[in-house]
Design a protein around this motif. Structure first.
Motif, mmCIF file in Angstrom:
data_model
loop_
_atom_site.group_PDB
_atom_site.id
_atom_site.type_symbol
_atom_site.label_atom_id
_atom_site.label_comp_id
_atom_site.label_asym_id
_atom_site.label_seq_id
_atom_site.Cartn_x
_atom_site.Cartn_y
_atom_site.Cartn_z
ATOM 1 N N PRO A 236 0.816 -1.216 0.000
ATOM 2 C CA PRO A 236 0.000 0.000 0.000
ATOM 3 C C PRO A 236 0.851 1.269 0.000
ATOM 4 O O PRO A 236 1.857 1.364 0.705
ATOM 5 N N PHE A 237 0.415 2.255 -0.809
ATOM 6 C CA PHE A 237 1.091 3.550 -0.854
ATOM 7 C C PHE A 237 0.028 4.643 -0.887
ATOM 8 O O PHE A 237 -0.988 4.522 -1.565
ATOM 9 N N LYS A 238 0.271 5.737 -0.179
ATOM 10 C CA LYS A 238 -0.665 6.851 -0.098
ATOM 11 C C LYS A 238 -0.484 7.792 -1.289
ATOM 12 O O LYS A 238 0.645 8.157 -1.644
ATOM 13 N N LYS A 283 16.534 -1.344 1.814
ATOM 14 C CA LYS A 283 16.516 0.123 1.947
ATOM 15 C C LYS A 283 15.104 0.668 1.735
ATOM 16 O O LYS A 283 14.904 1.692 1.065
ATOM 17 N N ARG A 284 14.124 -0.012 2.318
ATOM 18 C CA ARG A 284 12.725 0.394 2.137
ATOM 19 C C ARG A 284 12.475 1.832 2.581
ATOM 20 O O ARG A 284 11.784 2.596 1.911
ATOM 21 N N ILE A 285 12.971 2.201 3.735
ATOM 22 C CA ILE A 285 12.693 3.531 4.289
ATOM 23 C C ILE A 285 13.243 4.623 3.379
ATOM 24 O O ILE A 285 12.566 5.625 3.084
ATOM 25 N N GLU A 286 14.462 4.404 2.898
ATOM 26 C CA GLU A 286 15.107 5.375 2.014
ATOM 27 C C GLU A 286 14.342 5.516 0.701
ATOM 28 O O GLU A 286 14.096 6.630 0.214
ATOM 29 N N LEU A 287 13.924 4.382 0.118
ATOM 30 C CA LEU A 287 13.207 4.407 -1.154
ATOM 31 C C LEU A 287 11.790 4.959 -0.977
ATOM 32 O O LEU A 287 11.285 5.673 -1.850
ATOM 33 N N LEU A 288 11.174 4.668 0.159
ATOM 34 C CA LEU A 288 9.813 5.147 0.397
ATOM 35 C C LEU A 288 9.755 6.679 0.387
ATOM 36 O O LEU A 288 8.777 7.270 -0.102
ATOM 37 N N LYS A 289 10.781 7.334 0.900
ATOM 38 C CA LYS A 289 10.807 8.801 0.888
ATOM 39 C C LYS A 289 10.762 9.329 -0.535
ATOM 40 O O LYS A 289 10.077 10.319 -0.829
ATOM 41 N N ILE A 290 11.469 8.669 -1.433
ATOM 42 C CA ILE A 290 11.484 9.093 -2.840
ATOM 43 C C ILE A 290 10.120 8.849 -3.482
ATOM 44 O O ILE A 290 9.596 9.701 -4.206
ATOM 45 N N ILE A 291 9.550 7.675 -3.200
ATOM 46 C CA ILE A 291 8.237 7.336 -3.758
ATOM 47 C C ILE A 291 7.174 8.289 -3.233
ATOM 48 O O ILE A 291 6.358 8.814 -3.987
ATOM 49 N N ASP A 292 7.191 8.550 -1.929
ATOM 50 C CA ASP A 292 6.184 9.432 -1.324
ATOM 51 C C ASP A 292 6.260 10.844 -1.889
ATOM 52 O O ASP A 292 5.229 11.517 -2.063
ATOM 53 N N ALA A 293 7.471 11.321 -2.163
ATOM 54 C CA ALA A 293 7.632 12.673 -2.711
ATOM 55 C C ALA A 293 6.913 12.808 -4.045
ATOM 56 O O ALA A 293 6.340 13.862 -4.358
#
Length: 394
Positions: A236-238, A283-293
């Motif tokens: 899931p992604f917002k 590196k989920r946390i690092e990649l999630l920041k890029i995806i969320d942006a």
């Protein structure tokens, strides 16, 4: 009307709750005559779980259409005698009573198959008919726990049960398919058989890759909520409108497409931090920041449009209202109606479109709806039936 696969097959079921009723409802869907034996008065205790469906129970209406309800107090000799008479010509007996209850009433293969060698008996229990857990009480949540399902479902902090009765459903499915196999086998041998279905074994089979992922004591996959335990991004992604979109990447080709078309950041595909799935997983946390942006600038529909363009698997995060209104189910005409004691209700057709027959979608019975008519079929006269009613046997 088309001929259904199980037309002419009679199933007698000593059933309650979900596992056995789900099995027999599916047999009824294929045309079998299913006679549901219930307690006089309240009947199957699952009738009283809730009143969500026009005063009827949500569990009960799901698994009990197309059946006949026969009330029998199986502690009384006249009721047992009527049941055994019924079983002399039946094709299948299904039961999920408490461990040992059927045997104490003389409802064993050794006894019943003397009069009816073609009878198929299917026992559904928590742990099976032998072994140290044989007599242990088993409810769906407890089997989810014993089968390790809770250990791989939920968040890192909190194990979570399935939102439906997955252990009961698994057992009901294996009972259903085993009975179909037994009917085919009987067609070859002319003889009935005995089927022993365990909820634990059914759900253990469904544990699939987590079981083998932990092969020879290896670390099991972690609990990751709705995200995949070992593949990323997958889950899931917002979006920017606050709605959640599910998406899943399966390979490196899709990762490139995801970066180029969805994130509109082609250079990221070659970034050594993320160029292999195991790296992205670490590196989920690092990649999630890029995806969320990126995703925060898009509505859910805009995001899904990009995912579709990139041919990345995706889905809406539907609730129950979303499922009731799902446009794909509507387009494929998957909804029909079945009658109930409280009027017609909507019902999904069973999965699987077959060109040669239509599924049976007959009413959900009230308690004892068919008691008199079934007993008359067995040769009982009005005075016999009146006597059984007076004694509380029916």
């Amino acid at each position: 009307m088309s001929i259904r696969p199980l037309d002419g097959i009679t199933v007698v079921s000593l059933e309650h709750a979900i596992a056995a009723p789900f099995c027999t409802r599916q047999l009824a869907d294929l045309g079998a005559r299913v006679i549901k034996v219930e307690r006089p008065g309240g009947g199957d205790f699952a009738r009283g779980y809730d009143t969500q469906v026009d005063g009827l129970c949500s569990h009960f209406v799901w698994v009990n259409r197309s059946k006949e309800s026969l009330t029998l107090d199986l502690k009384q000799p006249s009721a047992i005698a009527a049941l055994k008479t019924l079983l002399k010509t039946a094709d299948v007996l299904v039961q999920n009573l408490a461990p040992g209850a059927a045997a104490r009433m003389g409802l064993t293969a050794e006894i019943l198959q003397k009069d009816n060698p073609k009878l198929i008996l299917c026992d559904i229990s928590g742990y099976g008919n032998n072994g140290p857990y044989r007599d242990k009480k088993a409810y769906d949540l407890l089997i989810q726990s014993e089968a390790g399902f809770l250990s791989v479902t939920g968040t890192p902090e909190t194990p979570s049960k399935a939102g439906n009765s997955i252990a009961d459903i698994a057992a009901g499915m294996y009972a259903y398919t085993n009975i179909l196999a037994a009917l085919l086998q009987r067609g070859k041998t002319g003889k009935g058989s005995v089927i022993d279905i365990s909820m634990l074994e059914s759900l253990a089979e469904w544990m699939s890759f987590p079981l083998y992922y932990a092969y020879k004591g290896a670390e099991p996959p972690p609990r990751n909520g709705a995200s995949h335990a070992t593949i990323y991004p997958y889950g899931p992604f917002k979006a920017g409108d606050g709605k959640t979109v599910m998406l899943g990447l399966q390979n490196e080709r899709e990762w490139v497409q995801f970066c180029e078309t969805v994130l509109e950041n082609p250079a990221l595909a070659q970034d050594e931090r993320f160029d292999r799935n195991f790296k992205r997983n670490e590196k989920r946390i690092e990649l999630l920041k890029i995806i969320d942006a990126c995703f925060s600038q898009l509505t859910s529909e805009q995001l899904i449009a990009r995912l579709e363009k990139a041919q990345i698997a995706n889905a809406h995060l539907n609730d129950m209202e979303g499922l009731w209104k799902h446009e794909q189910l509507k387009a494929r005409n998957r909804w029909t109606e079945v009658d109930t004691p409280n009027g017609a209700i909507a019902a999904l057709l069973p999965p699987g479109l077959n060109s040669s027959y239509d599924y049976r979608m007959d009413p959900i019975p009230a308690v004892g709806d068919h008691t008199d008519s079934i007993l008359k079929e067995l040769g009982l006269v009005e005075s016999d039936i009146a006597s059984m009613k007076a004694s509380g046997a029916i």
